[in-house]
Enzyme design. Structure first.
Site, PDB file in Angstrom:
ATOM      1  N   ARG A  48      79.290  57.644  27.096  1.00  0.00           N
ATOM      2  CA  ARG A  48      80.057  56.639  26.521  1.00  0.00           C
ATOM      3  C   ARG A  48      80.300  55.682  27.791  1.00  0.00           C
ATOM      4  O   ARG A  48      80.808  54.493  27.838  1.00  0.00           O
ATOM      5  CB  ARG A  48      81.193  57.024  25.999  1.00  0.00           C
ATOM      6  CG  ARG A  48      82.219  55.674  25.260  1.00  0.00           C
ATOM      7  CD  ARG A  48      83.294  56.303  24.573  1.00  0.00           C
ATOM      8  NE  ARG A  48      83.980  57.313  24.968  1.00  0.00           N
ATOM      9  CZ  ARG A  48      84.957  57.039  25.911  1.00  0.00           C
ATOM     10  NH1 ARG A  48      85.070  55.993  26.477  1.00  0.00           N
ATOM     11  NH2 ARG A  48      85.708  58.209  26.260  1.00  0.00           N
ATOM     12  N   TYR A 102      73.617  34.681  12.556  1.00  0.00           N
ATOM     13  CA  TYR A 102      73.401  35.871  11.947  1.00  0.00           C
ATOM     14  C   TYR A 102      74.561  36.328  11.138  1.00  0.00           C
ATOM     15  O   TYR A 102      75.740  35.846  11.456  1.00  0.00           O
ATOM     16  CB  TYR A 102      73.131  37.068  12.735  1.00  0.00           C
ATOM     17  CG  TYR A 102      72.924  38.472  12.250  1.00  0.00           C
ATOM     18  CD1 TYR A 102      71.838  38.711  11.465  1.00  0.00           C
ATOM     19  CD2 TYR A 102      73.921  39.196  12.435  1.00  0.00           C
ATOM     20  CE1 TYR A 102      71.522  39.991  11.078  1.00  0.00           C
ATOM     21  CE2 TYR A 102      73.826  40.605  11.924  1.00  0.00           C
ATOM     22  CZ  TYR A 102      72.718  40.990  11.175  1.00  0.00           C
ATOM     23  OH  TYR A 102      72.597  42.288  10.488  1.00  0.00           O
ATOM     24  N   ASP A 174      72.597  34.442  21.249  1.00  0.00           N
ATOM     25  CA  ASP A 174      71.841  35.569  20.463  1.00  0.00           C
ATOM     26  C   ASP A 174      70.379  35.152  20.575  1.00  0.00           C
ATOM     27  O   ASP A 174      70.012  34.360  19.952  1.00  0.00           O
ATOM     28  CB  ASP A 174      72.380  35.486  19.031  1.00  0.00           C
ATOM     29  CG  ASP A 174      71.815  36.668  18.303  1.00  0.00           C
ATOM     30  OD1 ASP A 174      70.360  37.173  18.751  1.00  0.00           O
ATOM     31  OD2 ASP A 174      72.264  37.175  17.478  1.00  0.00           O
ATOM     32  N   LYS A 199      65.384  44.446  16.358  1.00  0.00           N
ATOM     33  CA  LYS A 199      64.436  43.772  16.086  1.00  0.00           C
ATOM     34  C   LYS A 199      63.107  43.788  17.094  1.00  0.00           C
ATOM     35  O   LYS A 199      62.597  44.810  17.274  1.00  0.00           O
ATOM     36  CB  LYS A 199      64.828  42.328  15.922  1.00  0.00           C
ATOM     37  CG  LYS A 199      66.435  42.093  15.018  1.00  0.00           C
ATOM     38  CD  LYS A 199      66.029  42.804  13.749  1.00  0.00           C
ATOM     39  CE  LYS A 199      67.252  43.159  12.963  1.00  0.00           C
ATOM     40  NZ  LYS A 199      68.385  42.233  13.153  1.00  0.00           N
TER      41      LYS A 199
HETATM   42  C1  LIG Z   1      69.960  42.000  13.158  1.00  0.00           C
HETATM   43  C2  LIG Z   1      70.434  40.857  13.993  1.00  0.00           C
HETATM   44  C3  LIG Z   1      71.632  41.322  14.498  1.00  0.00           C
HETATM   45  C4  LIG Z   1      72.802  42.377  14.338  1.00  0.00           C
HETATM   46  O1  LIG Z   1      71.861  43.379  15.133  1.00  0.00           O
HETATM   47  P1  LIG Z   1      72.089  44.911  14.638  1.00  0.00           P
HETATM   48  O2  LIG Z   1      71.311  45.859  15.348  1.00  0.00           O
HETATM   49  O3  LIG Z   1      71.758  45.128  13.044  1.00  0.00           O
HETATM   50  O4  LIG Z   1      73.816  45.434  14.651  1.00  0.00           O
HETATM   51  C5  LIG Z   1      72.184  40.040  15.344  1.00  0.00           C
HETATM   52  N1  LIG Z   1      71.754  38.740  15.222  1.00  0.00           N
HETATM   53  C6  LIG Z   1      70.394  38.705  15.031  1.00  0.00           C
HETATM   54  C7  LIG Z   1      69.786  37.398  15.207  1.00  0.00           C
HETATM   55  C8  LIG Z   1      69.936  39.668  14.054  1.00  0.00           C
HETATM   56  O5  LIG Z   1      68.653  39.567  13.385  1.00  0.00           O
END
Ligand SMILES: *Cc1c(COP(=O)(O)O)cnc(C)c1O
Length: 391
Positions: A48, A102, A174, A199
């Site tokens: 952690r 998102y 992001d 992703k």
């Molecule tokens: C899937 C996604 C997230 C969130 O990610 P998790 O791993 O599901 O928590 C954030 N931003 C974008 C652009 C995403 O496609």
């Protein structure tokens, strides 16, 4: 390996790897201990605390791929996003966010920030120009996501960072949709780069993870928040993610090519009304995308002509799977109206440009001809069913 000059795939394959000195195995060993001897040196090792050998090695690799000084790996993209936001916002602060984000990020802001006394403003801003008028004396952060979901709008990163620097604000992005293969926001002046590693970094639809990279100083602050929030990733998954990233460049480049091929093909197709892909010259943000991206990514969206039932079309696809997630090596498709944007009213969706028949297409690494053939056969079946006269 710690030279700056190595190419992308070489970094993916080797950088930050752990050396198996005991048996001289070819890959990083996995260290699962939750308990390490305390040497009385600087820090205690504990999962952690984000400092197991595998966590540290992978953090280095991801930071390197994004041209950042330092990074941390999280248990999910949302853990990475929430920890970063709360590390730099406190009671009385204000944040400006791009509206097209998102869904989970929007929920975090709408559902949680008010209780902590953090104000927010969502702004329709495809380029940096839209943000300035919303800056207030207590604004601390500008948060963007580009390309966005599902219409692949592109935000001009450099103009946002220029504006933020002028006003002394922090920028966060992001970068999930582009991946480090196609876009490196640190080089455009962004302070904090966040990924849902679920992703493209993971890429096989079998890992939930997140990552944040920034300067050493910023990462220290995020680290302090992170150990309190406790969103670290299990070392098994860290190890799987390291393995996945070895092929990140190969996968995403193929996905880029497939997306471009399919975007071009779909935009010529008589049954297709509209294609949204920043790589097409017809896309309104094509010029900005060309400036800030190396390639246009593996995501596109399209609308079939109104006389074709897009739900039925989706069901008739054989190779391309219907799936909520994206960025895997297998091609997937979804209807934003029925899934990711189902909670919006029809009016809100139309305001954002999301029509009911819109389909979001995540390109895998299959051969483009096979994807084309799958779409052709599905269209044939749908048109036959819709237009055959009942007897
Ligand atoms: C899937 C996604 C997230 C969130 O990610 P998790 O791993 O599901 O928590 C954030 N931003 C974008 C652009 C995403 O496609």
């Amino acid at each position: 390996m710690n030279s700056n000059e190595k190419g992308f795939n070489t970094i993916c394959t080797h950088y930050g790897e752990l050396i198996d000195t005991q048996f001289k195995g070819a890959i990083s060993p996995i260290y699962l201990s939750t308990s390490y001897a305390f040497d009385g040196v600087d820090e205690k090792r504990y999962p952690r605390y984000f400092n197991t050998p595998n966590q540290q090695a992978l953090s280095k690799k991801i930071a390197k791929l994004e041209h950042a000084e330092s990074g941390l790996i999280f248990g999910s993209g949302m853990a990475a996003i929430s920890t970063s936001l709360f590390a730099f916002l406190q009671q009385g602060d204000h944040i400006i966010l791009q509206r097209n984000l998102y869904g989970g990020t929007i929920n975090l802001v709408i559902e949680e920030f008010k209780r902590f006394g953090i104000e927010h403003t969502f702004v329709d801003a495809k380029n940096g120009n839209g943000f300035e008028e919303y800056i207030k004396s207590n604004t601390k952060v500008i948060y963007i996501e580009t390309p966005s979901n599902p219409l692949l709008t592109v935000t001009d990163i450099a103009s946002v960072t220029k504006l933020a620097k002028k006003h002394g604000l922090m920028t966060m992005i992001d970068n999930t949709f582009a991946s480090p293969v196609n876009q490196n926001p640190i080089l455009l002046g962004v302070d904090i780069v966040i990924h849902s590693a679920t992703k493209y970094l993971g890429g096989h639809s079998d890992i939930l993870a997140g990552a944040v990279v920034s300067t050493e100083e910023n990462m220290q602050r995020i680290f302090k928040m992170a150990i309190n929030f406790g969103g670290s990733l299990s070392d098994f998954t860290v190890w799987m993610l390291e393995r996945s990233i070895k092929t990140l460049g190969l996968r995403v480049r193929q996905q880029n090519e497939n997306a471009m091929a399919l975007a071009q093909w779909l935009s010529q197709h008589e049954d297709v009304a509209q294609v949204y892909y920043p790589g097409l010259e017809s896309h309104p943000d094509h010029a900005v995308a060309s400036q800030q991206m190396k390639a246009y990514g593996g995501m596109l969206s399209f609308e079939l002509k109104e006389n074709i039932d897009s739900s039925l079309f989706q069901k008739k696809l054989q190779l391309i799977k219907s799936s909520m997630s994206l960025a895997g090596v297998e091609s997937t498709i979804l209807s934003p109206t029925l899934t990711s944007h189902a909670l919006l009213t029809e009016e809100e969706r139309y305001h954002q440009g999301i029509r009911n028949g819109l389909l979001r297409f995540s390109l895998g690494i299959e051969e483009a001809e096979d994807l084309i053939e799958d779409i052709e056969q599905a269209l044939r079946v749908v048109k036959n069913q819709q237009y055959s006269v009942p007897t």
